[in-house]
Design a protein around this motif. Structure first.
Motif, mmCIF file in Angstrom:
data_model
loop_
_atom_site.group_PDB
_atom_site.id
_atom_site.type_symbol
_atom_site.label_atom_id
_atom_site.label_comp_id
_atom_site.label_asym_id
_atom_site.label_seq_id
_atom_site.Cartn_x
_atom_site.Cartn_y
_atom_site.Cartn_z
ATOM 1 N N LEU A 115 -39.399 41.082 66.877
ATOM 2 C CA LEU A 115 -40.766 40.697 68.148
ATOM 3 C C LEU A 115 -40.723 41.279 69.002
ATOM 4 C CD1 LEU A 115 -42.495 37.876 66.206
ATOM 5 C CD2 LEU A 115 -43.232 39.787 66.040
ATOM 6 N N ALA A 116 -39.132 41.188 70.180
ATOM 7 C CA ALA A 116 -38.981 41.430 70.988
ATOM 8 C C ALA A 116 -38.115 43.134 71.041
ATOM 9 C CB ALA A 116 -38.186 41.128 71.523
ATOM 10 N N THR A 117 -37.976 43.705 70.443
ATOM 11 C CA THR A 117 -37.345 44.876 69.834
ATOM 12 C C THR A 117 -38.553 46.019 69.542
ATOM 13 O OG1 THR A 117 -36.425 44.282 68.147
ATOM 14 C CG2 THR A 117 -35.075 43.908 69.889
ATOM 15 N N ALA A 118 -37.895 47.354 68.846
ATOM 16 C CA ALA A 118 -38.577 48.202 68.154
ATOM 17 C C ALA A 118 -37.899 47.171 66.487
ATOM 18 C CB ALA A 118 -37.793 49.542 67.789
ATOM 19 N N GLY A 119 -36.803 47.113 66.631
ATOM 20 C CA GLY A 119 -36.664 45.914 65.332
ATOM 21 C C GLY A 119 -35.384 45.736 65.105
ATOM 22 N N TYR A 120 -35.702 44.802 64.234
ATOM 23 C CA TYR A 120 -34.366 43.848 63.836
ATOM 24 C C TYR A 120 -33.911 42.471 64.973
ATOM 25 C CZ TYR A 120 -29.952 43.139 60.602
ATOM 26 O OH TYR A 120 -28.730 43.141 60.093
ATOM 27 N N GLY A 121 -34.031 43.200 66.167
ATOM 28 C CA GLY A 121 -33.535 41.959 67.265
ATOM 29 C C GLY A 121 -31.971 42.253 67.591
ATOM 30 N N THR A 122 -32.277 41.382 68.689
ATOM 31 C CA THR A 122 -30.772 41.595 69.866
ATOM 32 C C THR A 122 -30.053 40.236 69.180
ATOM 33 O OG1 THR A 122 -31.537 40.701 71.691
ATOM 34 C CG2 THR A 122 -31.111 43.209 71.005
ATOM 35 N N ALA A 123 -30.446 38.492 69.803
ATOM 36 C CA ALA A 123 -30.071 37.175 69.206
ATOM 37 C C ALA A 123 -30.535 37.317 67.556
ATOM 38 C CB ALA A 123 -30.374 36.616 70.386
ATOM 39 N N LEU A 124 -31.315 37.939 67.397
ATOM 40 C CA LEU A 124 -31.729 36.918 65.856
ATOM 41 C C LEU A 124 -31.151 38.220 65.384
ATOM 42 C CD1 LEU A 124 -35.198 35.902 65.873
ATOM 43 C CD2 LEU A 124 -33.265 34.589 66.103
ATOM 44 N N GLY A 125 -31.088 38.866 65.750
ATOM 45 C CA GLY A 125 -30.042 40.194 65.147
ATOM 46 C C GLY A 125 -28.542 39.704 64.392
ATOM 47 N N VAL A 126 -27.928 39.386 65.062
ATOM 48 C CA VAL A 126 -26.931 38.581 65.027
ATOM 49 C C VAL A 126 -27.244 37.875 64.176
ATOM 50 C CG1 VAL A 126 -24.712 37.167 65.418
ATOM 51 C CG2 VAL A 126 -25.636 38.664 67.223
ATOM 52 N N VAL A 127 -27.745 36.714 63.844
ATOM 53 C CA VAL A 127 -28.176 35.659 63.354
ATOM 54 C C VAL A 127 -28.962 36.416 61.510
ATOM 55 C CG1 VAL A 127 -30.437 34.530 62.601
ATOM 56 C CG2 VAL A 127 -29.035 34.090 64.889
ATOM 57 N N ASN A 130 -39.924 58.596 69.882
ATOM 58 C CA ASN A 130 -39.591 58.176 68.122
ATOM 59 C C ASN A 130 -38.094 58.492 68.261
ATOM 60 O OD1 ASN A 130 -41.737 59.113 67.201
ATOM 61 N ND2 ASN A 130 -41.862 60.615 66.639
ATOM 62 N N LEU A 131 -37.195 58.887 69.611
ATOM 63 C CA LEU A 131 -36.124 58.717 69.352
ATOM 64 C C LEU A 131 -35.138 57.832 70.002
ATOM 65 C CD1 LEU A 131 -33.633 60.559 68.464
ATOM 66 C CD2 LEU A 131 -33.022 61.908 71.135
ATOM 67 N N ILE A 132 -36.152 57.038 70.917
ATOM 68 C CA ILE A 132 -35.619 55.682 71.779
ATOM 69 C C ILE A 132 -36.208 54.240 70.469
ATOM 70 C CG2 ILE A 132 -36.911 54.478 73.680
ATOM 71 C CD1 ILE A 132 -36.740 56.765 75.220
ATOM 72 N N PHE A 133 -37.065 54.586 70.013
ATOM 73 C CA PHE A 133 -37.572 53.840 68.254
ATOM 74 C C PHE A 133 -36.048 53.646 68.114
ATOM 75 C CE2 PHE A 133 -39.169 52.538 64.910
ATOM 76 C CZ PHE A 133 -40.391 52.146 65.406
ATOM 77 N N LYS A 134 -35.356 54.774 67.591
ATOM 78 C CA LYS A 134 -34.507 54.847 66.217
ATOM 79 C C LYS A 134 -33.479 54.136 66.931
ATOM 80 C CE LYS A 134 -32.851 58.573 63.400
ATOM 81 N NZ LYS A 134 -31.541 59.023 64.325
ATOM 82 N N GLU A 135 -32.962 54.857 67.797
ATOM 83 C CA GLU A 135 -31.934 54.073 68.248
ATOM 84 C C GLU A 135 -31.904 52.398 68.982
ATOM 85 O OE1 GLU A 135 -30.841 58.158 71.116
ATOM 86 O OE2 GLU A 135 -31.490 56.271 71.856
ATOM 87 N N ASP A 136 -33.609 51.989 69.316
ATOM 88 C CA ASP A 136 -32.948 50.628 69.282
ATOM 89 C C ASP A 136 -32.678 49.545 68.129
ATOM 90 O OD1 ASP A 136 -33.601 48.267 70.965
ATOM 91 O OD2 ASP A 136 -35.536 48.108 69.944
ATOM 92 N N ILE A 137 -33.358 50.396 67.092
ATOM 93 C CA ILE A 137 -33.288 49.945 65.909
ATOM 94 C C ILE A 137 -31.533 49.736 65.009
ATOM 95 C CG2 ILE A 137 -33.733 49.758 63.048
ATOM 96 C CD1 ILE A 137 -36.606 50.285 63.905
ATOM 97 N N GLU A 138 -31.095 51.196 65.851
ATOM 98 C CA GLU A 138 -29.823 51.138 65.104
ATOM 99 C C GLU A 138 -28.935 50.342 65.976
ATOM 100 O OE1 GLU A 138 -30.312 55.853 63.843
ATOM 101 O OE2 GLU A 138 -29.138 55.802 66.190
ATOM 102 N N THR A 139 -29.217 49.847 67.091
ATOM 103 C CA THR A 139 -28.432 49.583 68.118
ATOM 104 C C THR A 139 -28.656 48.126 68.027
ATOM 105 O OG1 THR A 139 -28.870 51.047 69.544
ATOM 106 C CG2 THR A 139 -28.112 49.436 70.612
ATOM 107 N N ASN A 140 -29.958 47.802 67.463
ATOM 108 C CA ASN A 140 -29.333 46.047 67.251
ATOM 109 C C ASN A 140 -28.683 45.964 65.677
ATOM 110 O OD1 ASN A 140 -30.877 45.377 69.555
ATOM 111 N ND2 ASN A 140 -33.029 45.764 67.813
ATOM 112 N N PHE A 141 -28.885 46.563 64.990
ATOM 113 C CA PHE A 141 -28.044 46.859 63.989
ATOM 114 C C PHE A 141 -26.553 46.194 63.745
ATOM 115 C CE2 PHE A 141 -26.101 47.788 59.736
ATOM 116 C CZ PHE A 141 -26.996 46.843 58.687
#
Ligand code: MRU
Length: 350
Positions: free
Chosen positions: A165-177, A129-140
């Motif tokens: 769709l490539a992450t737990a949510g928000y995205g990396t390149a599309l996170g920037v967009v 759950n922590l890995i999941f949560k950290e992924d979304i926070e990181t992408n943001f």
């Protein structure tokens, strides 16, 4: 992206939004054990470097549940969970996030292996759950830093799918967009369709339309022409593995975009979490590149587009050398050249 649930953990089962079926159908894959998850990873039901890592963490939790349900002895249980970790590590070779996440789960397991099976499951679930949560926070956070370099009225070219769709949510390149769009900037995205499996056309377009972010689809071989017509201000793509010198492995075709961008003086940015950087590898040529089935090239959605017996080369990724990259957008800031020194500094930044 509130309404896209790429990865969900519910009632001790892992639920994945099936990326093979989009945009046609929104269907879910139910994984009850690590082999079902392994199949989903190999066949790209779940795909994208961070998403594979997060899903694999839950795969380890599934193994711990198997031990409880089958009343395995403690030693058998630890061996079973470890064999699941080994199996999941073998599903795809290029994205470092898979190994990063399994390594983290394995370390956690080693610390708690003397606890009861129920407690082991509880602790592994907490870690996943922590890995999941950290992924979304990181992408943001990647989105926030990336937004600093996005100008108003900007046309961005992207490749493959590096989104929710490539992450737990928000995205990396599309996170920037997404961040730039949500902050009120007028941006427009050109989406490379990304042969052979069309993650750009199927997944990126689906995500962008869902959020009403202006976008236009092009085929991969149009990129040079749209650059020449001055329709592109910057290229942003994700990464599956970045080496200590800043070389970047990403979906096949990323390298061609970077070479074209150099010719047309267009900056190329890579958006990725620090967990995608593999400090153990010196340079891009050390990265294992996955070769996938020849049928992915000979066929399109199961329909023959080339003779059965034609020879095919199907590398899933390529490597873009650091000299073609203007910056790597991470959750701690943007890394600029010289990469080797600045990557190390970014890891040490508080
Ligand atoms: O083969 P895929 O669909 O897993 O490839 C995905 C990509 O190459 C993405 O661009 C990369 O993983 C970055 S994802 C945030």
């Amino acid at each position: 992206m509130e309404n896209v649930k790429t990865i969900q953990w519910k009632d001790d089962v892992l639920i994945l939004l099936d990326c093979r079926k989009l945009p046609e159908k929104e269907e879910y894959i139910i994984c009850n054990n690590y082999t079902e998850l392994g199949e989903a990873i190999k066949t790209l039901g779940v795909r994208g470097a961070p998403a594979i890592g997060v899903a694999a963490a839950y795969g380890v939790v599934l193994s711990s549940i198997h031990c409880i349900e089958n009343d395995l002895k403690k030693e058998e249980c630890i061996n079973y969970i470890k064999s699941g970790i080994n199996y999941l590590s073998s599903t795809r070779p290029t994205a470092i996030n898979l190994f990063w996440s399994l390594n983290r789960m394995n370390k956690r397991l080693n610390k708690i292996k003397n606890l009861s099976k129920e407690k082991i499951k509880e602790e592994l679930l907490k870690e996943a759950n922590l890995i999941f949560k950290e992924d979304i926070e990181t992408n943001f956070s990647i989105g926030k830093y990336g937004n600093d370099i996005i100008l108003d009225n900007c046309n961005i070219l992207t490749h493959c799918n590096a989104g929710a769709l490539a992450t737990a949510g928000y995205g990396t390149a599309l996170g920037v967009v997404r961040y730039a769009h949500n902050s009120g900037k007028n941006i427009h995205v050109y989406v490379d369709e990304t042969r052979p499996l069309l993650q750009g056309a199927r997944l990126t377009c689906w995500e962008l339309l869902k959020e009403e972010i202006p976008a236009t689809l092009i085929t991969d071989n149009m990129a040079g022409y749209v650059m020449k017509l001055k329709m592109i201000d910057m290229v942003i793509f994700g990464a599956d593995r970045i080496t200590a010198n800043g070389d970047v492995a990403n979906k096949i075709g990323s390298y061609s975009l970077a070479v074209l961008a150099k010719e047309h003086n267009i900056p190329v940015y890579v958006a990725a979490p620090l967990s995608t950087i593999d400090l153990k590898l010196k340079e891009g040529k050390d990265i294992p590149i996955e070769e996938r089935s020849k049928e992915e090239v000979r066929k399109l959605f199961g329909v023959k587009v080339a003779p059965d017996n034609i020879k095919v080369f199907n590398p899933a990724f390529d490597v873009t050398e650091n000299n073609l990259i203007s910056g790597i957008i991470t959750e701690k800031g943007i890394i600029r050249p010289p990469y080797k020194k600045n990557i190390e500094e970014m890891f040490n930044k508080k």
